[in-house]
Design a protein around this motif. Structure first.
Motif, PDB file in Angstrom:
ATOM      1  N   ASN A 258       0.815  -1.220   0.000  1.00 35.96           N
ATOM      2  CA  ASN A 258       0.000   0.000   0.000  1.00 35.96           C
ATOM      3  C   ASN A 258       0.849   1.271   0.000  1.00 35.96           C
ATOM      4  O   ASN A 258       0.322   2.377   0.118  1.00 35.96           O
ATOM      5  CB  ASN A 258      -0.945   0.011   1.200  1.00 35.96           C
ATOM      6  CG  ASN A 258      -0.189  -0.078   2.519  1.00 35.96           C
ATOM      7  OD1 ASN A 258       0.978  -0.460   2.544  1.00 35.96           O
ATOM      8  ND2 ASN A 258      -0.864   0.255   3.595  1.00 35.96           N
ATOM      9  N   GLU A 259       2.160   1.128  -0.114  1.00 31.82           N
ATOM     10  CA  GLU A 259       3.051   2.279  -0.149  1.00 31.82           C
ATOM     11  C   GLU A 259       3.720   2.388  -1.508  1.00 31.82           C
ATOM     12  O   GLU A 259       3.934   1.387  -2.189  1.00 31.82           O
ATOM     13  CB  GLU A 259       4.124   2.175   0.937  1.00 31.82           C
ATOM     14  CG  GLU A 259       3.581   2.225   2.350  1.00 31.82           C
ATOM     15  CD  GLU A 259       4.688   2.148   3.384  1.00 31.82           C
ATOM     16  OE1 GLU A 259       5.868   2.246   2.984  1.00 31.82           O
ATOM     17  OE2 GLU A 259       4.381   1.975   4.579  1.00 31.82           O
ATOM     18  N   THR A 260       4.068   3.620  -1.884  1.00 35.39           N
ATOM     19  CA  THR A 260       4.812   3.863  -3.119  1.00 35.39           C
ATOM     20  C   THR A 260       6.088   4.609  -2.765  1.00 35.39           C
ATOM     21  O   THR A 260       6.112   5.853  -2.729  1.00 35.39           O
ATOM     22  CB  THR A 260       3.980   4.689  -4.118  1.00 35.39           C
ATOM     23  OG1 THR A 260       2.720   4.038  -4.329  1.00 35.39           O
ATOM     24  CG2 THR A 260       4.709   4.826  -5.449  1.00 35.39           C
ATOM     25  N   PRO A 261       7.141   3.914  -2.454  1.00 38.65           N
ATOM     26  CA  PRO A 261       8.375   4.582  -2.014  1.00 38.65           C
ATOM     27  C   PRO A 261       9.077   5.289  -3.161  1.00 38.65           C
ATOM     28  O   PRO A 261       8.924   4.932  -4.327  1.00 38.65           O
ATOM     29  CB  PRO A 261       9.218   3.426  -1.485  1.00 38.65           C
ATOM     30  CG  PRO A 261       8.765   2.248  -2.267  1.00 38.65           C
ATOM     31  CD  PRO A 261       7.287   2.456  -2.495  1.00 38.65           C
ATOM     32  N   ALA A 262       9.869   6.316  -2.803  1.00 36.89           N
ATOM     33  CA  ALA A 262      10.645   7.037  -3.810  1.00 36.89           C
ATOM     34  C   ALA A 262      11.898   6.276  -4.199  1.00 36.89           C
ATOM     35  O   ALA A 262      12.541   6.615  -5.197  1.00 36.89           O
ATOM     36  CB  ALA A 262      11.015   8.421  -3.279  1.00 36.89           C
ATOM     37  N   LEU A 263      12.224   5.250  -3.426  1.00 38.33           N
ATOM     38  CA  LEU A 263      13.423   4.473  -3.709  1.00 38.33           C
ATOM     39  C   LEU A 263      13.230   3.580  -4.929  1.00 38.33           C
ATOM     40  O   LEU A 263      12.114   3.214  -5.280  1.00 38.33           O
ATOM     41  CB  LEU A 263      13.775   3.608  -2.497  1.00 38.33           C
ATOM     42  CG  LEU A 263      14.072   4.355  -1.196  1.00 38.33           C
ATOM     43  CD1 LEU A 263      14.241   3.359  -0.067  1.00 38.33           C
ATOM     44  CD2 LEU A 263      15.315   5.220  -1.334  1.00 38.33           C
ATOM     45  N   LYS A 264      14.341   3.225  -5.532  1.00 31.50           N
ATOM     46  CA  LYS A 264      14.330   2.298  -6.649  1.00 31.50           C
ATOM     47  C   LYS A 264      14.633   0.886  -6.136  1.00 31.50           C
ATOM     48  O   LYS A 264      15.262   0.723  -5.083  1.00 31.50           O
ATOM     49  CB  LYS A 264      15.369   2.716  -7.693  1.00 31.50           C
ATOM     50  CG  LYS A 264      15.092   4.070  -8.336  1.00 31.50           C
ATOM     51  CD  LYS A 264      16.165   4.395  -9.357  1.00 31.50           C
ATOM     52  CE  LYS A 264      15.886   5.756 -10.015  1.00 31.50           C
ATOM     53  NZ  LYS A 264      16.923   6.099 -11.021  1.00 31.50           N
ATOM     54  N   PRO A 265      14.218  -0.135  -6.872  1.00 32.85           N
ATOM     55  CA  PRO A 265      14.486  -1.510  -6.417  1.00 32.85           C
ATOM     56  C   PRO A 265      15.971  -1.821  -6.257  1.00 32.85           C
ATOM     57  O   PRO A 265      16.320  -2.746  -5.523  1.00 32.85           O
ATOM     58  CB  PRO A 265      13.870  -2.367  -7.532  1.00 32.85           C
ATOM     59  CG  PRO A 265      12.799  -1.502  -8.114  1.00 32.85           C
ATOM     60  CD  PRO A 265      13.320  -0.097  -8.034  1.00 32.85           C
ATOM     61  N   THR A 266      16.838  -1.057  -6.906  1.00 34.98           N
ATOM     62  CA  THR A 266      18.278  -1.299  -6.782  1.00 34.98           C
ATOM     63  C   THR A 266      18.861  -0.642  -5.539  1.00 34.98           C
ATOM     64  O   THR A 266      20.026  -0.879  -5.207  1.00 34.98           O
ATOM     65  CB  THR A 266      19.008  -0.769  -8.026  1.00 34.98           C
ATOM     66  OG1 THR A 266      18.670   0.622  -8.214  1.00 34.98           O
ATOM     67  CG2 THR A 266      18.612  -1.550  -9.262  1.00 34.98           C
ATOM     68  N   ASP A 267      18.081   0.180  -4.838  1.00 43.55           N
ATOM     69  CA  ASP A 267      18.568   0.857  -3.642  1.00 43.55           C
ATOM     70  C   ASP A 267      18.731  -0.146  -2.503  1.00 43.55           C
ATOM     71  O   ASP A 267      17.888  -1.025  -2.311  1.00 43.55           O
ATOM     72  CB  ASP A 267      17.585   1.953  -3.233  1.00 43.55           C
ATOM     73  CG  ASP A 267      18.179   2.899  -2.209  1.00 43.55           C
ATOM     74  OD1 ASP A 267      18.367   2.478  -1.046  1.00 43.55           O
ATOM     75  OD2 ASP A 267      18.470   4.055  -2.573  1.00 43.55           O
ATOM     76  N   PRO A 268      19.818  -0.026  -1.723  1.00 45.04           N
ATOM     77  CA  PRO A 268      20.028  -0.964  -0.603  1.00 45.04           C
ATOM     78  C   PRO A 268      18.918  -0.920   0.438  1.00 45.04           C
ATOM     79  O   PRO A 268      18.734  -1.888   1.178  1.00 45.04           O
ATOM     80  CB  PRO A 268      21.363  -0.498  -0.004  1.00 45.04           C
ATOM     81  CG  PRO A 268      22.052   0.223  -1.111  1.00 45.04           C
ATOM     82  CD  PRO A 268      20.962   0.881  -1.906  1.00 45.04           C
ATOM     83  N   GLN A 269      18.180   0.203   0.522  1.00 40.00           N
ATOM     84  CA  GLN A 269      17.116   0.324   1.504  1.00 40.00           C
ATOM     85  C   GLN A 269      15.793  -0.295   1.035  1.00 40.00           C
ATOM     86  O   GLN A 269      14.834  -0.334   1.793  1.00 40.00           O
ATOM     87  CB  GLN A 269      16.881   1.803   1.821  1.00 40.00           C
ATOM     88  CG  GLN A 269      18.054   2.475   2.506  1.00 40.00           C
ATOM     89  CD  GLN A 269      18.292   1.899   3.889  1.00 40.00           C
ATOM     90  OE1 GLN A 269      17.370   1.780   4.681  1.00 40.00           O
ATOM     91  NE2 GLN A 269      19.529   1.542   4.194  1.00 40.00           N
TER      92      GLN A 269
END
Length: 279
Positions: A258-269
């Protein structure tokens, strides 16, 4: 094999056919000497007539094969997502390795006990209990994610979730004065629950190999047993392939759907949706 008492009905057959015939007669005699409801489909004292059409070898082999497939998928999928579980719950690799040994520990402890007492009981019901154990172990595997509310998945670096990288803590002697705190230690709750999930799955594995194959061998012709075992084993071997394909798809998604993070899938977080494959 003692053929006394069966030679009259199995005369005129080849040696192999005679063995199969004797075995069939022995199975029939065994059915006649045991309670009538021992081999009926149902639960407790409920044995509806509509289910008795499924009280056959073919249905047993089909369900038994599907149980093996699900088991193999569970083991392979757990390994595939173990690094993501480590990241979400901040587990060390040594802890993850300990969790993965739960399956083997239960097999070592329970293999002799279940094999001895299982042969004295109703083996189809024990195999059914093993199926329930597999379902319960899958439920336990996803419990930490929902019980902890996805804890660990929202720990971003600074304000990365807002599209910025501010407020980053830098290692220095003034760390405490700058408002930075040491990272939280991993909770014991996910470790215990995930270990129990693997431990319970080991019970299913023990039942699968020690009781399931023996029951299938006892209730099938000698010439059919190798074919049936081959079918069950072949379907089980498809489990890891299916699990890795499923993991490759689910691990592209973010852990909180239910969330849309600003991170990309390649980000360690980025924490991947590892839990989707267990239900």
């Amino acid at each position: 094999m003692d053929n006394k008492g069966y030679s009259g009905s199995c005369d005129g057959l080849s040696a192999t056919q005679k063995k199969d015939c004797v075995k069939e007669v022995q199975v029939e005699k065994k059915y006649e000497s045991e309670p009538y409801n021992r081999y009926l489909c149902g639960i407790g004292g409920f044995y509806p007539n509509c289910l008795q059409r499924y009280a056959t070898r073919k249905v047993y082999v089909l369900i038994y094969s599907l149980l093996g497939l699900v088991q193999a998928m569970y083991f392979a999928y757990f390994v595939a997502v173990s690094t993501t579980i480590e990241r979400q719950f901040k587990l060390r690799s040594q802890i993850t390795g300990f969790i993965l040994t739960g399956n083997e520990i239960s097999e070592i402890i329970l293999s002799l006990i279940l094999s001895y007492f299982g042969n004295k009981g109703n083996r189809p019901k024990l195999v059914a209990a093993g199926t329930l154990c597999t379902s319960f172990s899958c439920f336990l595997a996803i419990l930490p994610h929902f019980a902890m509310g996805g804890e660990g998945s929202n720990r971003q670096i600074g304000n990365a979730s807002l599209g910025e990288v501010s407020g980053v803590c830098i290692s220095s002697p003034l760390r405490a004065e700058s408002g930075c705190t040491e990272p939280q230690q991993s909770s014991i709750f996910p470790v215990v629950v995930l270990f129990m999930s693997k431990f319970i799955s080991g019970i299913t594995t023990t039942i699968f190999y020690s009781l399931g194959f023996a029951y299938m061998d006892d209730n099938s012709k000698e010439t059919q047993t190798p074919i049936l075992i081959g079918c069950v084993s072949s379907l089980r071997l498809l489990g890891p392939t299916a699990a890795y394909i499923m993991a490759s798809g689910f691990l592209k998604m973010y852990v909180n759907l239910n969330e849309t993070p600003a991170l990309k899938p390649t980000d360690p977080q980025w924490i991947r949706a590892w839990w989707l494959g267990f239900p």
